[in-house]
Motif scaffolding. Sequence first.
Motif, mmCIF file in Angstrom:
data_model
loop_
_atom_site.group_PDB
_atom_site.id
_atom_site.type_symbol
_atom_site.label_atom_id
_atom_site.label_comp_id
_atom_site.label_asym_id
_atom_site.label_seq_id
_atom_site.Cartn_x
_atom_site.Cartn_y
_atom_site.Cartn_z
ATOM 1 N N SER A 69 0.840 -1.198 0.000
ATOM 2 C CA SER A 69 0.000 0.000 0.000
ATOM 3 C C SER A 69 0.871 1.242 0.000
ATOM 4 O O SER A 69 1.930 1.269 0.640
ATOM 5 C CB SER A 69 -0.920 0.018 1.223
ATOM 6 O OG SER A 69 -1.812 -1.082 1.216
ATOM 7 N N SER A 85 -3.548 0.507 -3.146
ATOM 8 C CA SER A 85 -2.865 -0.749 -2.822
ATOM 9 C C SER A 85 -2.659 -1.594 -4.057
ATOM 10 O O SER A 85 -3.444 -1.544 -5.020
ATOM 11 C CB SER A 85 -3.670 -1.542 -1.785
ATOM 12 O OG SER A 85 -3.721 -0.864 -0.556
ATOM 13 N N LYS A 205 -5.553 -5.802 2.921
ATOM 14 C CA LYS A 205 -5.412 -4.509 2.248
ATOM 15 C C LYS A 205 -5.840 -3.369 3.168
ATOM 16 O O LYS A 205 -5.138 -2.347 3.275
ATOM 17 C CB LYS A 205 -6.240 -4.510 0.968
ATOM 18 C CG LYS A 205 -6.367 -3.165 0.267
ATOM 19 C CD LYS A 205 -7.203 -3.316 -0.989
ATOM 20 C CE LYS A 205 -7.593 -1.967 -1.589
ATOM 21 N NZ LYS A 205 -8.597 -1.257 -0.765
ATOM 22 N N GLU A 209 -3.352 -0.424 4.500
ATOM 23 C CA GLU A 209 -3.620 0.984 4.209
ATOM 24 C C GLU A 209 -3.709 1.808 5.493
ATOM 25 O O GLU A 209 -3.282 2.972 5.522
ATOM 26 C CB GLU A 209 -4.899 1.118 3.385
ATOM 27 C CG GLU A 209 -4.743 0.605 1.959
ATOM 28 C CD GLU A 209 -5.956 0.886 1.092
ATOM 29 O OE1 GLU A 209 -6.987 1.368 1.631
ATOM 30 O OE2 GLU A 209 -5.881 0.619 -0.132
#
Length: 236
Positions: A69, A85, A205, A209
């Motif tokens: 990311s 990402s 993800k 992030e």
Amino acid sequence: MLHHIPLSKILFLDIETVPEVEKFEHLPPKVQSLWEKKSRYQRQEDISAEDFYERAGIWAEFGKVVCLSVGYFLIHPQREFRVTSFTGSEPELLTAFNNLITQHFDKKDQLLCAHNGKEFDFPFLARRMLIHGIALPDKLNLFGKKPWEVPHLDTLELWKFGDYKHYTSLNLLTHVLGIPSPKSDISGDEVARVFYEEQNIARIKNYCERDVVAIAQIILKFKGESLLDPEEIKSV
């Protein structure tokens, strides 16, 4: 602190890694032997190489990147932090990241920033790129560079203030600086389970992030600027 570095010149990043295969028994015999030798000095005598394999994701020779990311600031007309990402197969995501750097962050005054990036993220990415035959972008190719020419910021290093024996996790650093914790769902030692057992890359993800946002918040704190509001953070 860091007042001379414009926010727009920094690419913030974080990676999530897992063992290259799910279980030790899935490794070829030669790789099992290599892992046994590599891990011998890290594990206690009563812990076998097989039992220790769950930690293989922190070594580039035995792990792989499953999510990368990045985040960057847009300052005009108003401040905005954009996060995106890369997932998919490791060669695909590393190639996509390489393209991003070479096309948009290849200028001499642009920097990569991560937490513990100099010890983990940056060398891990460089090694995995070489393993897959991907040409290293200049930002990761440190050969021949003098220390002051290395285009990397490391929030852990900045927090050390020269104290090289001191380690502070991202979670602890955000806590002491009054920054919202990025660890609201899973922790780093759960990523492999979520990847292999749950097969939930979206969860990984989101976790990755949040770390990128936290790293950007730390830099804002170091620079004496206001922290990001949720409405200033955009996923793209």
